[in-house]
Design a protein around this motif. Structure first.
Motif, PDB file in Angstrom:
ATOM      1  N   LEU A 100       0.856  -1.188   0.000  1.00 51.19           N
ATOM      2  CA  LEU A 100       0.000   0.000   0.000  1.00 51.19           C
ATOM      3  C   LEU A 100       0.891   1.235   0.000  1.00 51.19           C
ATOM      4  O   LEU A 100       1.828   1.333   0.814  1.00 51.19           O
ATOM      5  CB  LEU A 100      -0.875  -0.032   1.260  1.00 51.19           C
ATOM      6  CG  LEU A 100      -1.908   1.057   1.453  1.00 51.19           C
ATOM      7  CD1 LEU A 100      -2.996   0.943   0.398  1.00 51.19           C
ATOM      8  CD2 LEU A 100      -2.512   0.949   2.856  1.00 51.19           C
ATOM      9  N   VAL A 101       0.609   2.167  -0.893  1.00 49.70           N
ATOM     10  CA  VAL A 101       1.431   3.376  -0.986  1.00 49.70           C
ATOM     11  C   VAL A 101       0.559   4.557  -1.377  1.00 49.70           C
ATOM     12  O   VAL A 101      -0.440   4.406  -2.091  1.00 49.70           O
ATOM     13  CB  VAL A 101       2.570   3.170  -2.017  1.00 49.70           C
ATOM     14  CG1 VAL A 101       2.018   2.975  -3.416  1.00 49.70           C
ATOM     15  CG2 VAL A 101       3.565   4.315  -1.973  1.00 49.70           C
ATOM     16  N   GLN A 102       0.944   5.715  -0.902  1.00 54.18           N
ATOM     17  CA  GLN A 102       0.216   6.931  -1.237  1.00 54.18           C
ATOM     18  C   GLN A 102       0.576   7.377  -2.653  1.00 54.18           C
ATOM     19  O   GLN A 102       1.699   7.137  -3.129  1.00 54.18           O
ATOM     20  CB  GLN A 102       0.555   8.033  -0.249  1.00 54.18           C
ATOM     21  CG  GLN A 102      -0.322   9.270  -0.343  1.00 54.18           C
ATOM     22  CD  GLN A 102      -0.089  10.238   0.804  1.00 54.18           C
ATOM     23  OE1 GLN A 102       0.941  10.195   1.480  1.00 54.18           O
ATOM     24  NE2 GLN A 102      -1.058  11.103   1.045  1.00 54.18           N
ATOM     25  N   ALA A 103      -0.356   8.007  -3.313  1.00 50.54           N
ATOM     26  CA  ALA A 103      -0.112   8.518  -4.660  1.00 50.54           C
ATOM     27  C   ALA A 103       1.133   9.400  -4.664  1.00 50.54           C
ATOM     28  O   ALA A 103       1.342  10.215  -3.757  1.00 50.54           O
ATOM     29  CB  ALA A 103      -1.324   9.302  -5.152  1.00 50.54           C
ATOM     30  N   GLY A 104       1.938   9.230  -5.694  1.00 45.29           N
ATOM     31  CA  GLY A 104       3.203   9.941  -5.794  1.00 45.29           C
ATOM     32  C   GLY A 104       4.372   9.187  -5.201  1.00 45.29           C
ATOM     33  O   GLY A 104       5.536   9.565  -5.415  1.00 45.29           O
ATOM     34  N   GLY A 105       4.069   8.135  -4.485  1.00 49.18           N
ATOM     35  CA  GLY A 105       5.119   7.341  -3.851  1.00 49.18           C
ATOM     36  C   GLY A 105       5.705   6.302  -4.778  1.00 49.18           C
ATOM     37  O   GLY A 105       5.398   6.254  -5.978  1.00 49.18           O
ATOM     38  N   SER A 106       6.548   5.445  -4.198  1.00 51.08           N
ATOM     39  CA  SER A 106       7.274   4.440  -4.970  1.00 51.08           C
ATOM     40  C   SER A 106       7.164   3.072  -4.310  1.00 51.08           C
ATOM     41  O   SER A 106       6.993   2.959  -3.101  1.00 51.08           O
ATOM     42  CB  SER A 106       8.760   4.815  -5.075  1.00 51.08           C
ATOM     43  OG  SER A 106       8.940   6.047  -5.722  1.00 51.08           O
ATOM     44  N   LEU A 107       7.259   2.061  -5.140  1.00 53.36           N
ATOM     45  CA  LEU A 107       7.353   0.686  -4.697  1.00 53.36           C
ATOM     46  C   LEU A 107       8.309  -0.039  -5.627  1.00 53.36           C
ATOM     47  O   LEU A 107       8.449   0.327  -6.798  1.00 53.36           O
ATOM     48  CB  LEU A 107       6.000  -0.027  -4.740  1.00 53.36           C
ATOM     49  CG  LEU A 107       5.017   0.175  -3.599  1.00 53.36           C
ATOM     50  CD1 LEU A 107       3.709  -0.562  -3.918  1.00 53.36           C
ATOM     51  CD2 LEU A 107       5.582  -0.310  -2.281  1.00 53.36           C
ATOM     52  N   ARG A 108       8.930  -1.080  -5.098  1.00 55.97           N
ATOM     53  CA  ARG A 108       9.803  -1.913  -5.907  1.00 55.97           C
ATOM     54  C   ARG A 108       9.363  -3.357  -5.791  1.00 55.97           C
ATOM     55  O   ARG A 108       9.323  -3.914  -4.695  1.00 55.97           O
ATOM     56  CB  ARG A 108      11.253  -1.785  -5.444  1.00 55.97           C
ATOM     57  CG  ARG A 108      12.261  -2.475  -6.358  1.00 55.97           C
ATOM     58  CD  ARG A 108      13.585  -2.574  -5.673  1.00 55.97           C
ATOM     59  NE  ARG A 108      14.679  -2.863  -6.583  1.00 55.97           N
ATOM     60  CZ  ARG A 108      15.803  -3.479  -6.216  1.00 55.97           C
ATOM     61  NH1 ARG A 108      15.970  -3.856  -4.971  1.00 55.97           N
ATOM     62  NH2 ARG A 108      16.748  -3.692  -7.107  1.00 55.97           N
ATOM     63  N   LEU A 109       9.028  -3.940  -6.922  1.00 60.16           N
ATOM     64  CA  LEU A 109       8.672  -5.350  -6.975  1.00 60.16           C
ATOM     65  C   LEU A 109       9.892  -6.167  -7.368  1.00 60.16           C
ATOM     66  O   LEU A 109      10.727  -5.709  -8.159  1.00 60.16           O
ATOM     67  CB  LEU A 109       7.552  -5.592  -7.985  1.00 60.16           C
ATOM     68  CG  LEU A 109       6.250  -4.816  -7.771  1.00 60.16           C
ATOM     69  CD1 LEU A 109       5.251  -5.170  -8.883  1.00 60.16           C
ATOM     70  CD2 LEU A 109       5.659  -5.124  -6.423  1.00 60.16           C
ATOM     71  N   SER A 110       9.967  -7.353  -6.825  1.00 55.30           N
ATOM     72  CA  SER A 110      11.037  -8.283  -7.171  1.00 55.30           C
ATOM     73  C   SER A 110      10.431  -9.618  -7.565  1.00 55.30           C
ATOM     74  O   SER A 110       9.362  -9.987  -7.068  1.00 55.30           O
ATOM     75  CB  SER A 110      11.978  -8.508  -5.990  1.00 55.30           C
ATOM     76  OG  SER A 110      12.569  -7.313  -5.553  1.00 55.30           O
TER      77      SER A 110
END
Length: 119
Positions: free
Chosen positions: A10-20
């Motif tokens: 879960l992340v706020q708009a404008g944020g980042s996530l990294r999938l592996s």
């Protein structure tokens, strides 16, 4: 051969996530690695792919925001997602074209990783 995805959340708009995603098992070679995403009730759509030579391909809506990369030695690939938008909310699936030791080249899918972007 198995693909194991991780990194959703879960992340706020404008944020980042990294999938592996990591491929394991008796693997001879991995020629293409990639990510697709699926919205509820819809088919899976391409997000990005990368070849073993490093050539990349992105869906238009992801260009400039998402970056796919790979670690050939570890049979692992990543999707760095920046400037996330609520419309990026989906289940993300990793994908690979693999030649296993005991079979022929074919496509493999990992389990989905839920990405939820809230405004």
């Amino acid at each position: 051969v198995q693909l194991q995805a991780s990194g959703g959340g879960l992340v706020q708009a404008g944020g980042s996530l990294r999938l592996s995603c990591a491929a394991s098992g008796s693997i001879v070679s991995v020629s293409v690695m990639g990510w697709y995403r699926q919205f509820p009730g819809k088919q899976r759509d391409l997000v990005a792919t990368i070849t073993n030579g490093g050539s990349t391909n992105y869906a238009d809506s992801m260009k400039g925001r998402f970056t796919i990369s790979r670690d050939n030695a570890r049979n692992t690939w990543y999707l760095q997602m920046n400037s996330l938008k609520p419309e990026d909310t989906a289940v993300y699936y990793c994908y690979a074209v693999i030649l296993p030791r005991d079979s022929y080249t074919r496509s493999y899918w990992g389990q989905g990783a839920q990405v939820t972007v809230y405004s």
